[in-house]
Design an enzyme around this catalytic site. Structure first.
Site, PDB file in Angstrom:
ATOM      1  N   ASP A  69      -2.390   0.812 -60.979  1.00 48.98           N
ATOM      2  CA  ASP A  69      -2.204   1.491 -59.704  1.00 48.98           C
ATOM      3  C   ASP A  69      -0.815   2.113 -59.727  1.00 48.98           C
ATOM      4  O   ASP A  69       0.123   1.525 -60.270  1.00 48.98           O
ATOM      5  CB  ASP A  69      -2.337   0.516 -58.527  1.00 48.98           C
ATOM      6  CG  ASP A  69      -2.679   1.259 -57.234  1.00 48.98           C
ATOM      7  OD1 ASP A  69      -3.229   2.377 -57.308  1.00 48.98           O
ATOM      8  OD2 ASP A  69      -2.401   0.734 -56.151  1.00 48.98           O
ATOM      9  N   PHE A 148       0.344  17.341 -61.905  1.00 46.38           N
ATOM     10  CA  PHE A 148      -0.606  17.113 -60.816  1.00 46.38           C
ATOM     11  C   PHE A 148       0.109  16.358 -59.697  1.00 46.38           C
ATOM     12  O   PHE A 148       1.287  16.005 -59.812  1.00 46.38           O
ATOM     13  CB  PHE A 148      -1.819  16.312 -61.325  1.00 46.38           C
ATOM     14  CG  PHE A 148      -1.488  14.876 -61.649  1.00 46.38           C
ATOM     15  CD1 PHE A 148      -0.868  14.532 -62.832  1.00 46.38           C
ATOM     16  CD2 PHE A 148      -1.786  13.858 -60.741  1.00 46.38           C
ATOM     17  CE1 PHE A 148      -0.552  13.210 -63.118  1.00 46.38           C
ATOM     18  CE2 PHE A 148      -1.479  12.532 -61.030  1.00 46.38           C
ATOM     19  CZ  PHE A 148      -0.852  12.208 -62.215  1.00 46.38           C
ATOM     20  N   GLY A 149      -0.632  16.089 -58.631  1.00 46.69           N
ATOM     21  CA  GLY A 149      -0.116  15.256 -57.538  1.00 46.69           C
ATOM     22  C   GLY A 149       1.210  15.772 -57.004  1.00 46.69           C
ATOM     23  O   GLY A 149       1.364  16.949 -56.659  1.00 46.69           O
ATOM     24  N   ASP A 151       4.040  16.152 -58.550  1.00 45.54           N
ATOM     25  CA  ASP A 151       4.956  16.667 -59.580  1.00 45.54           C
ATOM     26  C   ASP A 151       5.855  17.816 -59.094  1.00 45.54           C
ATOM     27  O   ASP A 151       7.030  17.859 -59.467  1.00 45.54           O
ATOM     28  CB  ASP A 151       4.172  17.102 -60.825  1.00 45.54           C
ATOM     29  CG  ASP A 151       3.777  15.917 -61.690  1.00 45.54           C
ATOM     30  OD1 ASP A 151       4.322  14.821 -61.484  1.00 45.54           O
ATOM     31  OD2 ASP A 151       2.921  16.091 -62.578  1.00 45.54           O
ATOM     32  N   HIS A 176       6.424   7.014 -65.444  1.00 41.87           N
ATOM     33  CA  HIS A 176       6.128   5.633 -65.055  1.00 41.87           C
ATOM     34  C   HIS A 176       4.906   5.115 -65.790  1.00 41.87           C
ATOM     35  O   HIS A 176       4.882   3.992 -66.273  1.00 41.87           O
ATOM     36  CB  HIS A 176       5.917   5.584 -63.540  1.00 41.87           C
ATOM     37  CG  HIS A 176       4.955   6.620 -63.021  1.00 41.87           C
ATOM     38  ND1 HIS A 176       5.069   7.954 -63.317  1.00 41.87           N
ATOM     39  CD2 HIS A 176       3.836   6.512 -62.263  1.00 41.87           C
ATOM     40  CE1 HIS A 176       4.077   8.620 -62.753  1.00 41.87           C
ATOM     41  NE2 HIS A 176       3.313   7.774 -62.117  1.00 41.87           N
TER      42      HIS A 176
END
Ligand code: IMP
Length: 195
Positions: A69, A148-149, A151, A176
């Site tokens: 996660d 993505f996300g 970034d 990470h």
């Protein structure tokens, strides 16, 4: 050969770990074991959710497995979005999520943040957690097309550009996720040598 399930439906993540793990494991995805239902993530922490997903697969399907996660934690927002990173704005739309963060940080000079990834591994009776993090700060506005996300609004420490502007090879080297995966692979590699 030992079987090991990666509790994710994301084929890119499976391929990345498979490549690093080599041939020592018979490596399976959720699709491979016929798990198509949504696995609950309701604990409120990254560690708890990773363990919850891994335990679900172990309990219901019987396989040794690991689950991941990850999320973005922003100091000035008391570590939000955290576990709510994927749907912070109420939807999974990356632009809406980033817009919410930028709005909440309007006028804020303390913009320190980090991406954190937690992997929970269950082998037999044993459970282990591996954490990877990359520190940085939130940009004033979105910049860049890569990744993505979140970034386009995350600038990693020691860099001046966002993750979306930096070459993806650089991001992969310091992210990470890659740091957490490296710890997992180290752990599994060590185990392999001891067999
Ligand atoms: P998940 O753990 O893959 O579900 O990631 C949770 C959410 O965190 C994703 O939906 C993304 O919005 C965000 N996220 C995780 N890793 C990254 C990254 O490397 N870059 C940008 N956003 C990320």
């Amino acid at each position: 050969m030992k079987q090991l399930v990666f509790a994710t439906a994301n084929a890119n993540k499976v391929a990345e770990v498979k490549m690093k793990l080599g041939d020592g494991y018979d490596f399976l995805s959720l699709t491979d074991i016929g798990c198509t239902e949504e696995i609950p993530e309701t604990t409120g922490t990254l560690e708890g959710n990773a363990l919850q997903k891994a335990r679900y697969v172990k309990d219901k399907y019987g396989y040794d497995c690991f689950a991941e996660d990850s999320g973005l934690e922003i100091d000035a927002l008391s570590n939000r979005p955290g576990v709510d990173t994927a749907h912070y704005s109420g939807s999974r739309d990356a632009n809406a999520n980033m817009a919410k963060v930028l709005n909440e940080l309007k006028g804020e000079v303390q913009r320190n943040a980090r991406f954190r990834a937690v992997i929970a591994l269950i082998q037999g009776e044993n459970e282990a957690l591996f954490e990877g993090r990359v520190d940085g700060w939130i940009a004033k506005e979105m910049a860049g097309e890569g990744g993505f996300g979140y970034d386009p609004i995350f600038i990693p420490e020691d860099h001046k550009l966002t993750f979306a502007q930096l070459p993806q090879e650089i991001k992969k080297g310091i992210s990470h996720r890659s740091r957490a995966v490296a710890k997992l692979v180290d752990h599994l590699g060590g185990k392999k040598l001891n067999l």
